[in-house]
Every structure is written in C-alpha cells, then in structure tokens.
Design an enzyme around this catalytic site. Structure first.
Site, mmCIF file in Angstrom:
data_model
loop_
_atom_site.group_PDB
_atom_site.id
_atom_site.type_symbol
_atom_site.label_atom_id
_atom_site.label_comp_id
_atom_site.label_asym_id
_atom_site.label_seq_id
_atom_site.Cartn_x
_atom_site.Cartn_y
_atom_site.Cartn_z
ATOM 1 N N ALA A 1 -106.969 -24.656 -25.933
ATOM 2 C CA ALA A 1 -106.693 -25.883 -26.671
ATOM 3 C C ALA A 1 -107.391 -25.819 -28.031
ATOM 4 C CB ALA A 1 -107.182 -27.091 -25.873
ATOM 5 N N GLY B 1 -110.707 -27.544 -35.110
ATOM 6 C CA GLY B 1 -112.123 -27.552 -35.450
ATOM 7 C C GLY B 1 -112.744 -26.178 -35.232
ATOM 8 N N ASP C 1 -115.295 -25.254 -33.312
ATOM 9 C CA ASP C 1 -115.668 -24.906 -31.935
ATOM 10 C C ASP C 1 -114.520 -24.253 -31.188
ATOM 11 O OD1 ASP C 1 -117.761 -27.875 -31.486
ATOM 12 O OD2 ASP C 1 -118.242 -25.882 -32.270
ATOM 13 N N SER C 2 -113.348 -24.874 -31.224
ATOM 14 C CA SER C 2 -112.221 -24.294 -30.480
ATOM 15 C C SER C 2 -111.743 -23.012 -31.152
ATOM 16 C CB SER C 2 -111.081 -25.304 -30.297
ATOM 17 O OG SER C 2 -110.747 -25.967 -31.493
ATOM 18 N N MET D 1 -102.392 -30.180 -28.940
ATOM 19 C CA MET D 1 -101.641 -31.284 -28.347
ATOM 20 C C MET D 1 -101.391 -32.341 -29.414
ATOM 21 S SD MET D 1 -103.532 -31.833 -24.707
ATOM 22 C CE MET D 1 -105.165 -31.866 -25.417
ATOM 23 N N CYS E 1 -109.206 -39.447 -22.679
ATOM 24 C CA CYS E 1 -108.336 -38.366 -23.161
ATOM 25 C C CYS E 1 -108.638 -37.087 -22.391
ATOM 26 C CB CYS E 1 -108.563 -38.150 -24.658
ATOM 27 S SG CYS E 1 -107.535 -36.849 -25.359
ATOM 28 N N GLY F 1 -112.989 -26.018 -26.603
ATOM 29 C CA GLY F 1 -114.170 -25.655 -27.387
ATOM 30 C C GLY F 1 -115.375 -26.540 -27.118
ATOM 31 N N CYS G 1 -109.983 -40.430 -32.590
ATOM 32 C CA CYS G 1 -108.941 -39.876 -33.448
ATOM 33 C C CYS G 1 -107.924 -40.879 -33.946
ATOM 34 C CB CYS G 1 -108.221 -38.740 -32.731
ATOM 35 S SG CYS G 1 -107.303 -39.250 -31.280
#
Lengths: 353, 348
Positions: free
Chosen positions: B6, B10, B12-13, B32, B96, B120, B192
């Site tokens: 996923a 950002g 981290d991911s 997503m 989420c 992440g 978000c």
C-alpha cells in the site's frame, strides 16, 4: 508523419519555402479529410483532439448564442462536463443508451447547442442521427446540432453522418492516428467563440502552431480507415460475435449489455455477476489481456460507469462491467485466448470470494 | 512472497516497498482512492497518488489504484459525522485501518492471489509461542502500533510492516540513497478528508446542523457563556469554549447533549481512577490483570488492571489517577513490557 518530426520541421505559418512545404502538407491533409467526411475544406478545424473539439463546440457556441446546452446522459465526459458545468440539460436515455426522442424534443426548445454522440464509447450503441436531427430541427430550429463522432470512423461512413449535423468531432487516435490531434468540422455559417486565440490559425477559429506531423498522420489514418472499413466491419463483427457467444456459453451469469443490432461491430460489452471489475481487470492484465470497464478518475481509479447508470443498469450489475474492443488487428487466436483467460479468471475470482 | 504494497505517496511506504524488493519479494504497489473530495493533508490527494506512482516507477514495480470510496464513506466518513452528532470524538484513521486497509484491501489482495499486504507503518509483528502480535516499531517516537492495534490473527498472518525495524531518519536516509522523490516529503499528520483551511468546522458544518450549548461552571452551575456547536467540543478542551480571559484555567469536564450544556471546571475534575472500554478486540485471548494502556496516538502508556465487564466490555482500573479519555477514542492494551499489543477498544 516521420519527415515532419525530422528535417521537415518548419512552421506552416511562415512565409519562406520550408514553411510553404509544411503548409502544403497541412492543406493536402485538410482536403483529404474533407473528402472523407463530405464537407468543404474550409469547414475543417484542426484541434488537439476529441476533447478540444467537443469543448469548442459546446462552450464556443454557447458563448455566442442564447439558450441552454443540452446532451444525453450517456455522453463522454468531454461533452457532459461542458453541459453540467453550464447548468445545461441532461436528457434521459433508454436501456440501450439511445436518447429518448420525446425527452429530447422537450428539452431542446430554445437551446443554444445540442450535442448527441454518433457512437457510444463504452457500450458501442449507434445513434440514429437522422432521427435525432429531425427532432432537434423541428423542436429547436435555431439550435446548433453537434455530434461527437470520435468512435465512428472505423464503423460508419462519416459522409452519412455529416448531412444531419452542424458540427462534428473526431480524434485521430481512435482511428489509427497519433494522440494529440483531432478535427472539429463546422458547417459554413455556424459561429462560435474560439477556445484558443492568438496567431489566428485555422481562419481565426483555433490559434496555435499546427501539429503538422499529427495532422498529416491523421489524414492518412482516416484515408486508410475509410478504405478498409467496408471489408473490416463484417470480419470484426464475426469475431466479436464469437467472443461474446463464447463468454455467454462458458461462464454463468454473463449479460450482454446492448444487443448487437444496435451497436458497432468492434464493441463487446458485458456485465458479469459476482465480480468486481477492478479485480477482473487486474487478473486479465496479468494474463496479458488488456481490457477496461469504465472511465478512470484523475487519480487513476475506476469510476462507476455513468453510461450504465444512465441506461438503468443497477450498481450490483454494473460493478462487474467489462469492455473489450476488437479492431483491425484482432485475430481468431486473440478471441480464443480471451475466452479461455476470462473463463479461468472469473472461475478463480468466484471460487475465492 | 507476492506482496501488495500500500503506497500512500509518503516516504514510509516508499521505503517499505524498497525493503520488500531488497528482501526478494514480488511487489505490486497500490494506492487506495478513499476520499473523493478536497484534500491537502498529504495523504490521498491526487498529488499523493502521483507521488506514489512515480515512486513505483522508480522502483520498477507496477502501480494500481483501487476505488474504495464507497467503503470509505460507509465505514469512515459517515461514522465520523454520526459520532460528532452523537457526542463522541472519533478516530477516523483507526477506522480506516480497521475497515479499509486491513479488511477491504487485504480481502482484495487475497482474491488476487497475493500472499500478504504491506504498509509503511512504524510497527512490527512478533511471534510469541506461535501467536502473532502487533508490536511497537523500533523508533519509539514514531511508533504507530496504536493505529494498527486492531489486527486479528487472520490479518496478522498476511500483513507485513517492512520499516518497523528502522528509525525515521534511517527511512529518510534509505529514500535519499534510492533517489526517491518522497525522501524529503513531510509526514501527513491529519485526517485526510479534513482540509487545513476548512478544518473540522467546515466539513461537519455542511453535513450536520450544529446546536449551541450553554457553558456552565462545574462548581456552582452558573452561566459562563455559550458555544455555537456542542458537536465540536471535546472533553479536556481549554480553548474555543467561549470563556472570557482571566480567572482560573478551566477545562471542559462534561458535555451533555440532552441538556445542551458544557460544563467547565478545574483540571482536577478531569482526573479519574477508572474507565470503561467497549467494542474490545483481542490479538489472541481476552486478557485480565496488569497491562499498560495507551489512549492516544502519541500518548504515553500508564499501568492499569483490567477486567471484563458484564456487557462484554473491559473495565480499566488505573494504578495512578489519569486524565479522562474522550468517549469514542481508541484505547489500546499493551503487555507490561510495553511492547506488544494485547488488544484494544473504544472509550465509553
């Protein structure tokens, strides 16, 4: 088009010999395209593609004429957005995606521009433009009638369409030409405010340096498409029929969206029960079968189809929509492979869900 | 393994994807599409999807976008709005994770033949005697175990947190070494679907009708003012409650939707010895006894003894008095070494 991407790079708007050569290429392309549509060369406006052509027709005409803009609910977003963005009237369609003529007659009086696509890009439905034209001319004689004919050239003779309308959009990449170039055909006498002003090209109707390579390629692509059409259509229709019949026979819960007599030869559109299009497309892609279901949003995700919604297809069914397009290069082997892969993928998805 | 990574856009991911590739996994990136409206918080906007796609291209992996907006509306946005209407303080990022990432996405991944889903998050998954647990990430300051606490065994068995063993600066360093465009991108902090300029007030204001409330003193009940929207008031709040300056510091110590009253008082009134937790989920078996409890994403944990309540919830007895938790917030139970998530629920 290659010479025009290489050493014949001049701007056709100049006055020197190199410009003249480029200019001639554009002029010849114009004549060729006009002949294939049955319009006058002066009625051809070269654009950057179908979207620009549609935007010019709707927004350009609305800017100089009083009245509402009108279109059916199944139009491509390049038309629909112009209508909804101007608080225009969106007319209901029947289950095949064809606009309700009665509803159209009620919606068009006093309209500035009415736009009805010649062939639907998602489900392939062919519009009876003669009937639509008759209704619009009678109910709204002063309205400009535009048709988005982007999906038409491979399947229909444009010379049969042009007499019924005042404006017509084409996009090169839908008939074998490059992306980034198209045509808006504008009947002599029909005025509109240009979308692009500046150097005054295209008789002040569309400023901007000509995409010479694109225009030359587009004309040639249209010429070849017209040449092959009569023989291609039955061949492709037969392949499409075999494909859809194969899916109907091999998979339970497959629904053909529009009956074949109402649609173009290269369009195969079905809805598959208990399947989500996103999952289906992913697995098909892994098996090198590239298909689509509906349009993508700006982020690249699939949107639920507004065309199917307009046709009254319930969400539970439209969420399993699949669009497969066939064309000149489609072979029997392709059809066989597609049936085989789809059958296997659907079984796999149903087994695990 | 075949892993569905996923990508949020950002850093981290982005680095998590690179770690998976380094470990030899087959990776497909996916972003997503959850929120269809305006977004400027650095998660989920179109610009973020573009970042995710470019990172995928840089790493040489496929990138997909799935439209889960319906599920997001149903499981995150609508409950968020409803919670405010009912007087709770929801945590949409947790919902989420619960419904979208570790259900809808993991289900889709399974359907499409993936062996695992990766995110992440700064968290780890540890195995203790054959049972899996979410554990804190290596970087304590960035630990996100709190927001992914809800994973049951079924999800833990098919989830990976590739950067859980890295510190934040190691993550940024890896991203820089790889030349990833997200290396210096600021972390997304906020919800978000709430924009920075509009804020919660604009978002909620167009969806629920705000009701005003009287603000009264906890000691003597006298009127101190009013607020325009009781739905926007949170327990423990000090600012924005219509009080004039001067005088002792007052905090929101009670919110009564039935009588449209907000009670404010001394900070000491926010102290409590116990709380009730509902909708409790466990990593493995229900736990009673001594645990450490965390009540906010970056909060410290405190020691407590927990027991089961008659209604199926959990009663938390603090060993030292603690600040009351706003109803609706997530409460997570860690083992006494403060490393492993044992379970969690929602504060009543």
């Amino acid at each position: 088009m290659m010479p025009f991407l290489a050493d014949q790079f001049a701007n056709p708007s100049g006055s020197h010999r190199f410009a003249r050569a480029a200019r001639q290429a554009v002029d010849e392309a114009r004549d060729l395209v006009a002949g294939l549509i049955g319009c006058r060369p002066g009625e051809i406006v070269f654009t950057s593609g179908g979207t620009e052509s549609d935007n010019t027709a709707l927004r350009g005409v609305a800017a100089v004429r009083p009245g509402q803009v009108v279109c059916p609910a199944t139009e491509h977003h390049a038309v629909l957005e112009c209508v909804t963005g101007a608080d225009g009237a969106v007319v209901a369609t029947d289950a095949t995606g064809a606009v309700h003529l009665d509803a159209l007659a009620e919606a068009v009086p006093g309209a500035s521009v009415v736009s009805v696509m010649a062939v639907n890009n998602e489900v392939g439905t062919i519009t009876d433009l003669a009937a639509v034209s008759a209704v619009v001319r009678r109910a709204s004689p002063d309205a400009v009638l535009h048709t988005d004919a982007v999906q038409a050239p491979s399947w229909l003779d444009l010379r049969d369409l042009w007499p019924h309308v005042d404006m017509l959009s084409l996009s090169a990449h839908k008939f074998g030409g490059p992306k980034g170039v198209g045509v808006l055909v504008v009947r002599d006498g029909v005025r509109f405010a240009p979308l692009l002003v500046g150097g005054g090209q295209e008789r002040e109707r569309r400023s901007g340096t000509h995409n010479v390579a694109g225009i030359v390629a587009m004309a040639e692509a249209l010429r070849l498409t017209d040449l092959e059409r009569v023989q291609s259509v039955p061949r492709i229709a037969a392949l499409r029929d075999r494909l859809v019949d194969g899916l109907l026979a091999g998979i339970v819960g497959v629904h053909e969206t529009v009956e074949r007599s109402r649609k173009v030869a290269g369009s195969a559109h079905v809805c598959i029960d208990d399947i989500e299009s996103e999952s289906l497309l992913f697995l098909l892609d892994e098996a090198a079968v590239c298909a689509s279901a509906a349009s993508a949003c700006a982020a690249g995700a699939m949107e639920p189809s507004h065309v199917l919604a307009a046709m009254g297809v319930p969400r539970t069914r439209s969420q399993g929509a699949l669009r497969l397009t066939l064309g000149r290069s489609t072979s029997d082997a392709d059809v066989d492979r597609c049936i085989e892969v789809l059958t296997e993928v659907v079984q796999r998805l149903r087994r695990r869900s | 393994m075949k892993v569905l990574m996923a990508l949020s856009g950002g850093v981290d991911s982005s680095v998590a994807a690179a770690e998976l590739l380094r470990d030899g996994h087959e990776v497909v990136g996916i972003t997503m599409r959850l929120w269809g409206g305006d977004s400027d918080t650095g998660c989920c906007s179109i610009a973020d999807v573009d970042d995710a796609r470019r990172v995928a291209q840089q790493l040489g992996i496929d990138h997909l976008v799935f439209n889960f907006t319906d599920d997001f509306d149903r499981h995150v946005v609508d409950p968020y709005v409803q919670a405010h209407r009912d007087g709770f303080t929801p945590n949409p990022c947790i919902e989420c994770n619960r419904h979208l990432k570790f259900h809808r996405l993991s289900e889709r991944a399974d359907l499409l033949g993936f062996d695992a889903v990766a995110t992440g998050h700064h968290a780890r998954i540890v195995d203790v005697d054959g049972v899996r647990y979410v554990a804190r990430g290596h970087d304590a300051a960035k630990d996100q175990s709190y927001v992914v606490h809800m994973l049951p065994q079924r999800e833990l068995a098919r989830t990976l947190f590739p950067i859980g063993n890295l510190t934040k600066s190691e993550v940024r360093q890896r991203a820089t070494e790889l030349g990833l465009r997200t290396a210096a991108k600021p972390d997304s902090q906020d919800v978000c679907f709430i924009t920075h300029d509009g804020g919660r007030a604009t978002f909620l204001g167009s969806r629920i009708s705000f009701r005003s409330a009287r603000v009264v003193d906890a000691d003597d009940g006298r009127d101190l003012g009013s607020v325009d929207a009781i739905e926007m008031v949170t327990l423990g709040q000090r600012r924005g409650i219509g009080l004039l300056g001067g005088g002792p510091k007052r905090y929101v110590v009670g919110i009564d939707h039935a009588t449209h009253t907000v009670t404010v008082g001394d900070e000491s009134l926010l102290s409590t010895d116990a709380m009730s937790v509902r909708s409790v989920g466990w990593a493995h078996e229900a736990v009673v006894g001594e645990v450490r409890v965390q009540c906010s994403a970056h909060g410290a944990t405190s020691l407590a003894t927990i027991g089961s309540a008659a209604d199926g919830g959990v009663v938390v007895q603090w060993h030292e008095p603690q600040r009351r938790v706003s109803p609706g917030q997530s409460v997570v139970f860690y083992d006494t070494s403060d490393q492993r998530v044992l379970g969690g629920g929602i504060a009543e």
